[in-house]
Write a protein that holds these residues in place. Structure first.
Motif, PDB file in Angstrom:
ATOM      1  N   MET A   1       0.839  -1.178   0.000  1.00 47.47           N
ATOM      2  CA  MET A   1       0.000   0.000   0.000  1.00 47.47           C
ATOM      3  C   MET A   1       0.886   1.244   0.000  1.00 47.47           C
ATOM      4  O   MET A   1       1.952   1.265   0.600  1.00 47.47           O
ATOM      5  CB  MET A   1      -0.902  -0.007   1.225  1.00 47.47           C
ATOM      6  CG  MET A   1      -1.814   1.169   1.280  1.00 47.47           C
ATOM      7  SD  MET A   1      -2.918   1.022   2.700  1.00 47.47           S
ATOM      8  CE  MET A   1      -3.338   2.705   2.890  1.00 47.47           C
ATOM      9  N   ALA A   2       0.413   2.253  -0.667  1.00 44.46           N
ATOM     10  CA  ALA A   2       1.120   3.537  -0.694  1.00 44.46           C
ATOM     11  C   ALA A   2       0.081   4.656  -0.707  1.00 44.46           C
ATOM     12  O   ALA A   2      -1.051   4.457  -1.163  1.00 44.46           O
ATOM     13  CB  ALA A   2       2.012   3.619  -1.915  1.00 44.46           C
ATOM     14  N   ARG A   3       0.490   5.808  -0.240  1.00 41.84           N
ATOM     15  CA  ARG A   3      -0.441   6.934  -0.178  1.00 41.84           C
ATOM     16  C   ARG A   3       0.332   8.245  -0.185  1.00 41.84           C
ATOM     17  O   ARG A   3       1.345   8.374   0.486  1.00 41.84           O
ATOM     18  CB  ARG A   3      -1.274   6.833   1.090  1.00 41.84           C
ATOM     19  CG  ARG A   3      -2.272   7.954   1.262  1.00 41.84           C
ATOM     20  CD  ARG A   3      -3.272   7.652   2.329  1.00 41.84           C
ATOM     21  NE  ARG A   3      -4.032   6.453   2.057  1.00 41.84           N
ATOM     22  CZ  ARG A   3      -5.193   6.431   1.403  1.00 41.84           C
ATOM     23  NH1 ARG A   3      -5.705   7.542   0.960  1.00 41.84           N
ATOM     24  NH2 ARG A   3      -5.838   5.305   1.219  1.00 41.84           N
ATOM     25  N   ALA A   4      -0.192   9.198  -0.932  1.00 42.69           N
ATOM     26  CA  ALA A   4       0.324  10.564  -0.893  1.00 42.69           C
ATOM     27  C   ALA A   4      -0.575  11.365   0.043  1.00 42.69           C
ATOM     28  O   ALA A   4      -1.788  11.186   0.051  1.00 42.69           O
ATOM     29  CB  ALA A   4       0.314  11.178  -2.285  1.00 42.69           C
ATOM     30  N   VAL A   5       0.031  12.230   0.829  1.00 43.67           N
ATOM     31  CA  VAL A   5      -0.717  13.019   1.805  1.00 43.67           C
ATOM     32  C   VAL A   5      -0.248  14.463   1.723  1.00 43.67           C
ATOM     33  O   VAL A   5       0.948  14.743   1.648  1.00 43.67           O
ATOM     34  CB  VAL A   5      -0.478  12.495   3.240  1.00 43.67           C
ATOM     35  CG1 VAL A   5      -1.236  13.331   4.248  1.00 43.67           C
ATOM     36  CG2 VAL A   5      -0.851  11.032   3.347  1.00 43.67           C
ATOM     37  N   ARG A   6      -1.217  15.374   1.729  1.00 45.60           N
ATOM     38  CA  ARG A   6      -0.902  16.802   1.811  1.00 45.60           C
ATOM     39  C   ARG A   6      -1.690  17.382   2.973  1.00 45.60           C
ATOM     40  O   ARG A   6      -2.921  17.324   3.001  1.00 45.60           O
ATOM     41  CB  ARG A   6      -1.287  17.521   0.519  1.00 45.60           C
ATOM     42  CG  ARG A   6      -0.872  18.973   0.552  1.00 45.60           C
ATOM     43  CD  ARG A   6      -0.864  19.571  -0.827  1.00 45.60           C
ATOM     44  NE  ARG A   6      -0.049  20.753  -0.822  1.00 45.60           N
ATOM     45  CZ  ARG A   6      -0.469  21.934  -1.257  1.00 45.60           C
ATOM     46  NH1 ARG A   6      -1.655  22.059  -1.780  1.00 45.60           N
ATOM     47  NH2 ARG A   6       0.338  22.962  -1.200  1.00 45.60           N
ATOM     48  N   TYR A   7      -0.983  17.926   3.938  1.00 46.48           N
ATOM     49  CA  TYR A   7      -1.604  18.481   5.134  1.00 46.48           C
ATOM     50  C   TYR A   7      -2.021  19.928   4.891  1.00 46.48           C
ATOM     51  O   TYR A   7      -1.521  20.585   3.978  1.00 46.48           O
ATOM     52  CB  TYR A   7      -0.625  18.410   6.307  1.00 46.48           C
ATOM     53  CG  TYR A   7      -0.239  16.992   6.660  1.00 46.48           C
ATOM     54  CD1 TYR A   7      -1.050  16.202   7.465  1.00 46.48           C
ATOM     55  CD2 TYR A   7       0.942  16.431   6.165  1.00 46.48           C
ATOM     56  CE1 TYR A   7      -0.705  14.905   7.782  1.00 46.48           C
ATOM     57  CE2 TYR A   7       1.302  15.130   6.483  1.00 46.48           C
ATOM     58  CZ  TYR A   7       0.472  14.370   7.292  1.00 46.48           C
ATOM     59  OH  TYR A   7       0.831  13.089   7.584  1.00 46.48           O
ATOM     60  N   GLU A   8      -2.920  20.421   5.716  1.00 41.59           N
ATOM     61  CA  GLU A   8      -3.379  21.811   5.596  1.00 41.59           C
ATOM     62  C   GLU A   8      -2.219  22.794   5.707  1.00 41.59           C
ATOM     63  O   GLU A   8      -2.260  23.876   5.140  1.00 41.59           O
ATOM     64  CB  GLU A   8      -4.440  22.113   6.651  1.00 41.59           C
ATOM     65  CG  GLU A   8      -5.764  21.440   6.365  1.00 41.59           C
ATOM     66  CD  GLU A   8      -6.822  21.785   7.393  1.00 41.59           C
ATOM     67  OE1 GLU A   8      -6.664  22.798   8.115  1.00 41.59           O
ATOM     68  OE2 GLU A   8      -7.811  21.051   7.469  1.00 41.59           O
ATOM     69  N   SER A   9      -1.179  22.417   6.412  1.00 42.21           N
ATOM     70  CA  SER A   9      -0.003  23.276   6.575  1.00 42.21           C
ATOM     71  C   SER A   9       0.800  23.394   5.271  1.00 42.21           C
ATOM     72  O   SER A   9       1.677  24.233   5.163  1.00 42.21           O
ATOM     73  CB  SER A   9       0.909  22.725   7.670  1.00 42.21           C
ATOM     74  OG  SER A   9       1.456  21.474   7.264  1.00 42.21           O
ATOM     75  N   GLY A  10       0.500  22.495   4.293  1.00 46.42           N
ATOM     76  CA  GLY A  10       1.238  22.475   3.047  1.00 46.42           C
ATOM     77  C   GLY A  10       2.313  21.399   3.009  1.00 46.42           C
ATOM     78  O   GLY A  10       2.881  21.118   1.965  1.00 46.42           O
ATOM     79  N   ARG A  11       2.582  20.793   4.151  1.00 49.26           N
ATOM     80  CA  ARG A  11       3.561  19.703   4.209  1.00 49.26           C
ATOM     81  C   ARG A  11       3.047  18.506   3.417  1.00 49.26           C
ATOM     82  O   ARG A  11       1.852  18.193   3.461  1.00 49.26           O
ATOM     83  CB  ARG A  11       3.792  19.312   5.663  1.00 49.26           C
ATOM     84  CG  ARG A  11       4.845  18.273   5.849  1.00 49.26           C
ATOM     85  CD  ARG A  11       5.114  18.039   7.306  1.00 49.26           C
ATOM     86  NE  ARG A  11       5.132  16.596   7.522  1.00 49.26           N
ATOM     87  CZ  ARG A  11       4.967  16.031   8.680  1.00 49.26           C
ATOM     88  NH1 ARG A  11       4.743  16.756   9.755  1.00 49.26           N
ATOM     89  NH2 ARG A  11       5.022  14.734   8.809  1.00 49.26           N
ATOM     90  N   GLU A  12       3.938  17.851   2.697  1.00 50.35           N
ATOM     91  CA  GLU A  12       3.565  16.710   1.864  1.00 50.35           C
ATOM     92  C   GLU A  12       4.401  15.492   2.234  1.00 50.35           C
ATOM     93  O   GLU A  12       5.565  15.631   2.596  1.00 50.35           O
ATOM     94  CB  GLU A  12       3.786  17.030   0.378  1.00 50.35           C
ATOM     95  CG  GLU A  12       2.971  18.200  -0.091  1.00 50.35           C
ATOM     96  CD  GLU A  12       3.321  18.652  -1.492  1.00 50.35           C
ATOM     97  OE1 GLU A  12       2.430  19.162  -2.159  1.00 50.35           O
ATOM     98  OE2 GLU A  12       4.494  18.488  -1.899  1.00 50.35           O
ATOM     99  N   GLU A  13       3.773  14.324   2.124  1.00 53.68           N
ATOM    100  CA  GLU A  13       4.462  13.068   2.406  1.00 53.68           C
ATOM    101  C   GLU A  13       3.983  11.994   1.448  1.00 53.68           C
ATOM    102  O   GLU A  13       2.851  12.049   0.967  1.00 53.68           O
ATOM    103  CB  GLU A  13       4.175  12.579   3.831  1.00 53.68           C
ATOM    104  CG  GLU A  13       4.697  13.452   4.924  1.00 53.68           C
ATOM    105  CD  GLU A  13       4.353  12.922   6.315  1.00 53.68           C
ATOM    106  OE1 GLU A  13       3.575  11.941   6.427  1.00 53.68           O
ATOM    107  OE2 GLU A  13       4.861  13.487   7.278  1.00 53.68           O
TER     108      GLU A  13
END
Length: 72
Positions: A1-13
């Motif tokens: 499994m893999a996932r891209a995440v973008r937080y409200e702060s703009g940080r991405e993972e």
């Protein structure tokens, strides 16, 4: 499994499970998930997950078109 995440702060993972490493398609998975990050940067976060904007981003940046399949 893999996932891209973008937080409200703009940080991405990008999260990648160990199973992906064992399957040997890490580069394609990373291209796929990174395409989500690029799509969000270019078009905002309210786009279809694997819609036309994502497909465009993926085709432009992926090293192999197999990365642009909806399920990775």
């Amino acid at each position: 499994m893999a996932r891209a995440v973008r937080y409200e702060s703009g940080r991405e993972e990008v999260w990648v499970s160990g199973d992906i490493l064992e399957e040997g398609d890490y580069a394609q998975t990373l291209d796929h998930e990174s395409s989500h990050l690029r799509t969000w940067r270019d078009f905002g976060t309210h786009v279809h997950m694997h819609g036309r904007q994502w497909r465009k981003s993926c085709r432009e940046m992926a090293s192999a078109l197999a990365a642009c399949e909806e399920t990775r």
